[in-house]
Design an enzyme around this catalytic site. Structure first.
Site, PDB file in Angstrom:
ATOM      1  N   HIS A 207       0.859  -1.197   0.000  1.00  0.00           N
ATOM      2  CA  HIS A 207       0.000   0.000   0.000  1.00  0.00           C
ATOM      3  C   HIS A 207       0.891   1.243   0.000  1.00  0.00           C
ATOM      4  O   HIS A 207       1.437   1.632   1.024  1.00  0.00           O
ATOM      5  CB  HIS A 207      -0.899  -0.017   1.228  1.00  0.00           C
TER       6      HIS A 207
ATOM      7  N   ASN B 267      -2.780   6.842  -0.923  1.00  0.00           N
ATOM      8  CA  ASN B 267      -3.704   7.439   0.059  1.00  0.00           C
ATOM      9  C   ASN B 267      -3.062   8.109   1.264  1.00  0.00           C
ATOM     10  O   ASN B 267      -3.643   8.166   2.350  1.00  0.00           O
ATOM     11  CB  ASN B 267      -4.732   6.391   0.514  1.00  0.00           C
TER      12      ASN B 267
ATOM     13  N   ASN C 270      -6.000  12.222   2.880  1.00  0.00           N
ATOM     14  CA  ASN C 270      -5.134  12.272   4.057  1.00  0.00           C
ATOM     15  C   ASN C 270      -4.129  13.426   3.986  1.00  0.00           C
ATOM     16  O   ASN C 270      -2.974  13.306   4.421  1.00  0.00           O
ATOM     17  CB  ASN C 270      -4.426  10.936   4.313  1.00  0.00           C
TER      18      ASN C 270
HETATM   19  C1  8OZ Z   1     -10.961   4.701   4.406  1.00  0.00           C
HETATM   20  C2  8OZ Z   1     -11.055   4.517   5.775  1.00  0.00           C
HETATM   21  C3  8OZ Z   1     -10.049   3.880   6.444  1.00  0.00           C
HETATM   22  C4  8OZ Z   1      -8.931   3.424   5.775  1.00  0.00           C
HETATM   23  C5  8OZ Z   1      -7.160   3.767   2.465  1.00  0.00           C
HETATM   24  C6  8OZ Z   1      -6.961   2.053   4.106  1.00  0.00           C
HETATM   25  O1  8OZ Z   1      -7.549   4.896   2.208  1.00  0.00           O
HETATM   26  C7  8OZ Z   1      -7.636   3.103   3.691  1.00  0.00           C
HETATM   27  C8  8OZ Z   1      -8.822   3.613   4.401  1.00  0.00           C
HETATM   28  C9  8OZ Z   1      -9.852   4.259   3.738  1.00  0.00           C
HETATM   29  O2  8OZ Z   1      -6.373   3.187   1.731  1.00  0.00           O
END
Ligand code: 8OZ
Length: 369
Positions: free
Chosen positions: A179, A182, A239
Site C-alpha cells: 500500500h 492514500n 489524508n
Molecule cells: C478509508 C477509511 C479507512 C482506511 C485507504 C486504508 O484509504 C484506507 C482507508 C480508507 O487506503
C-alpha cells in the site's frame, strides 16, 4: 451482452496469478478484526468467501507492525494469532475457487497515540502534522505532529515489509499488495508536502522514491516479485497530502517498480472517494507506458466504464471498492447487466455481521427477471 462487455470476462495472467475475469475486489477497510488480538475471525472469512467470484480479492489494508496502525480494529499480519486468523480467510476463499492477496500497510502519521504501542507519537518521514481526525476506539480525535523516523530506524521498517509478505504467504495468501497510496507512510515518503528530509530518503525524486523501492524489494525478496503488486494514488489529496510536481515523481516510482519486476500496479486514478479527473492532474497513461506488468485501474468505475476501459486496453483489470460491499455477487450482476444494490454507509466501519455479511446475492427470481 454487448461485445465490449466481453473483455472483462476474459482471463488475465498477473505474475504468478491466473484470474478468470478482470473484475477485482479493491482493498476495503471495515474495522472488524478481533478487538483484542486484531486477528481476523470466522466473520471475516465468511465475508471474503461471499466475494470469491471476483477475479482477484485484494484483502483490506493490514498493518505490518503495531506502529503501522491508524484506525481502530484493523487487522495485523505480525502475530501468530493474526496469521492463524488470516488462514481462516484464505482457506474459505480458496475453497470457493477464489484468489486473494493481502494489502500491506503502515499508516505513518495518519494515526494517534491512542493507537500506538505505549501511547507514543506516530512516526513519519518528517514531523509534519496532518489535518484531520483519527478513528480511535474512543471516537474521532485530532491527529498530532508525528515523530520523524531516525535514519537508522528506516531499515527496520523496510524489513517488516519483507516479514509481513512472508507471513501473508504463511497465512495462505496468493501474494501481497504494497500500500503506497492514500497518504500513508510510503506516500508520505514519496511526496514533498510530507517529506522534508535532508538525508538519502528526502529531497530529490531518487531519494523520495527510495523507501517505496526498498519496501517493495523487501516484499519481492521474501515471496517473489511475481506475487507482489503496488497501489499508488498519484493525484489523490486524501489524508492531507500533495506534491509540487507529481508527474516526474510517479514516473520514476513506477520505473523503479518495473526494475523490481512487480506483477502489477494498481492506480487510484483520481481523488480517493472523489472525482476521477481532479484539477491539476497529469495523464496517467504515461505511467502505464513505463510499466510492463498488469495495470489495475480504480476509482469511481461503473460497469460501462469498466467494459470500455478494459476493451480499449486502457486498463487490464478494474478494481471495484464500495460496489463489492453491497454486492457480494458483483461479477454475476455485471455479467447480467443487473443493478447494483445500495451501500449502507452507517455500517462501513466497525460492528459485526450487519452491513458486512448480510448483503444478499441476486435471488433466483431476480436472475429470472
Ligand atoms: C478509508 C477509511 C479507512 C482506511 C485507504 C486504508 O484509504 C484506507 C482507508 C480508507 O487506503
Amino acid at each position: 451482452m454487448s461485445h465490449s462487455a466481453d473483455a472483462i470476462f476474459e482471463p488475465l495472467k498477473i505474475g504468478a496469478l491466473d484470474l478468470p475475469n478482470r473484475i477485482v475486489m479493491a482493498p476495503l477497510t471495515r474495522s472488524r478484526a478481533d478487538a483484542k488480538t486484531l486477528a481476523p475471525r470466522q466473520l471475516n472469512a465468511d465475508y471474503y468467501a461471499q466475494r470469491a467470484s471476483a477475479g482477484l480479492i485484494i484483502a483490506e489494508a493490514t498493518q505490518i507492525m503495531p506502529e503501522g496502525q491508524g484506525y481502530a480494529w484493523t487487522p495485523g499480519v505480525y502475530s501468530d494469532e493474526q496469521i492463524a486468523g488470516w488462514k481462516l480467510v484464505t482457506d474459505a476463499v480458496h475453497a470457493k475457487g477464489g484468489r486473494i492477496v493481502l494489502q500491506l500497510w503502515h499508516v505513518g502519521r495518519i494515526s494517534h497515540p491512542d493507537l500506538q504501542p505505549g501511547g507514543v507519537l506516530p512516526v513519519a518521514p518528517s514531523a509534519v502534522k496532518p489535518e484531520g481526525q483519527a478513528f480511535t476506539e474512543n471516537g474521532f480525535k485530532p491527529m498530532v505532529t508525528p515523530r520523524a523516523l531516525e535514519l537508522d530506524e528506516i531499515s527496520g521498517v523496510i524489513a517488516q515489509y519483507g516479514k509481513a509478505a512472508a507471513n501473508a504467504r504463511a497465512a495462505g495468501f496468493d501474494g501481497v499488495e504494497v500500500h503506497a497510496a492514500n497518504g500513508y507512510l510510503i506516500d508520505q515518503f514519496l511526496r514533498d508536502s510530507t517529506n522534508t528530509r535532508a538525508d538519502a530518503y528526502g529531497g530529490s525524486v531518487e531519494n523520495r522514491t527510495r523507501f517505496l523501492a526498498e519496501a517493495t524489494a523487501a516484499a519481492a525478496d521474501a515471496i517473489g516479485a511475481d506475487r507482489v503488486g503496488v497501489r499508488l494514488s498519484p493525484l489523490s489529496p486524501f489524508n492531507d497530502i500533495a506534491d509540487s510536481n507529481p508527474e516526474p515523481l510517479f514516473t520514476r516510482a513506477v520505473e523503479r517498480l518495473q526494475e523490481i519486476g512487480v506483477a502489477y500496479i494498481h492506480l487510484i486514478e483520481g481523488e480517493t472517494q472523489g472525482a476521477r479527473a481532479p484539477e491539476g492532474g497529469f495523464d496517467l497513461s504515461v505511467l502505464r507506458s513505463v510499466f510492463k506488468g498488469a495495470y489495475i485501474g480504480n476509482n469511481g468505475y461503473d460497469a460501462a466504464l469498466a467494459a470500455e476501459r478494459v476493451s480499449s486496453g486502457a486498463v487490464d483489470a478494474v478494481a471495484f471498492g464500495r460496489p463489492f460491499i453491497s454486492n457480494p455477487d458483483l461479477v454475476e450482476r455485471i455479467r447480467r447487466g443487473a443493478p447494483f444494490a445500495e451501500l449502507d454507509k452507517a455500517t462501513l466501519y466497525g460492528g459485526g455481521a450487519k452491513g458486512y455479511t448480510d448483503y444478499p446475492a441476486l435471488s433466483e427470481a431476480e436472475k429470472a427477471a
